[in-house]
Design a protein around this motif. Sequence first.
Motif, PDB file in Angstrom:
ATOM      1  N   LYS A 104      -8.414   8.746   3.949  1.00 57.81           N
ATOM      2  CA  LYS A 104      -7.172   8.258   4.545  1.00 57.81           C
ATOM      3  C   LYS A 104      -6.061   8.270   3.494  1.00 57.81           C
ATOM      4  N   LYS A 105      -4.822   8.220   3.981  1.00 63.51           N
ATOM      5  CA  LYS A 105      -3.686   8.143   3.074  1.00 63.51           C
ATOM      6  C   LYS A 105      -3.727   6.816   2.334  1.00 63.51           C
ATOM      7  N   MET A 142      -3.437   4.108   7.137  1.00 66.18           N
ATOM      8  CA  MET A 142      -3.094   4.089   5.722  1.00 66.18           C
ATOM      9  C   MET A 142      -3.750   2.901   5.026  1.00 66.18           C
ATOM     10  N   GLN A 177      -1.749   4.306  -0.556  1.00 62.13           N
ATOM     11  CA  GLN A 177      -0.652   3.932  -1.438  1.00 62.13           C
ATOM     12  C   GLN A 177      -1.214   3.033  -2.529  1.00 62.13           C
TER      13      GLN A 177
END
Length: 219
Positions: free
Chosen positions: A31-32, A1, A34
Amino acid sequence: MIEIYLFIHPLCPDSLSSEKRLLQMIQNAPKKVQFKILPLLNLHTFQQFLMKQNTKFLNLYERNQLFDAAYSAALDYKAIQLQGKKKGRLFLLNLQDKVCNEQIPYSKQLVVDIIESINGDLDMFESDRQSDVIKQSFETDQAIAKEMSVSKTDSAVFFNYTKNQDYGVLVEDGLTTELLNELLQINDEEPSELTIYKQEQATVKHADLAHCALKLLKN
């Protein structure tokens, strides 16, 4: 992440552009990711804003009006975020678009209109907006910026947790599409072409990548 912190001026066209560019890149990231948008507002960053907007010759009253509007907008954003990060981000983008692109002055009525247009809970917003928690949340954002050595708006800090790295990459200037693409597809090797400052070892390696100043910060 991958985790990204973007520090912005809530009423600046450059910040709006940075947000849109990052959001577009994140949609295609391998990719993830946030993504966190944090308002950064102090006398230093406000002076930077005045210089960018070529408004440095405003009188004291006009400067105070601009600062108060930016501070109020930052607190509005923090308050609406309590209704969800996506709702907060949508509010911020709409507010910036109205002020920066449509040249509509910031006002409480504009804030109300935007909240209603995005189906926000106005009663909840007005209650949260008066809470000391909102001011504390804003102060926490300023502390995070200081801890990450961020001194400019439109700066972004990237953390890549997929590689068990204990540092982040701070981009202070030049959030170009090319650079963002590189950072969002970081491989398993340490970025040798970036200007690196390791706080733990206090060593410096010099390089030049698209004239951007980049730092590696201890997480």
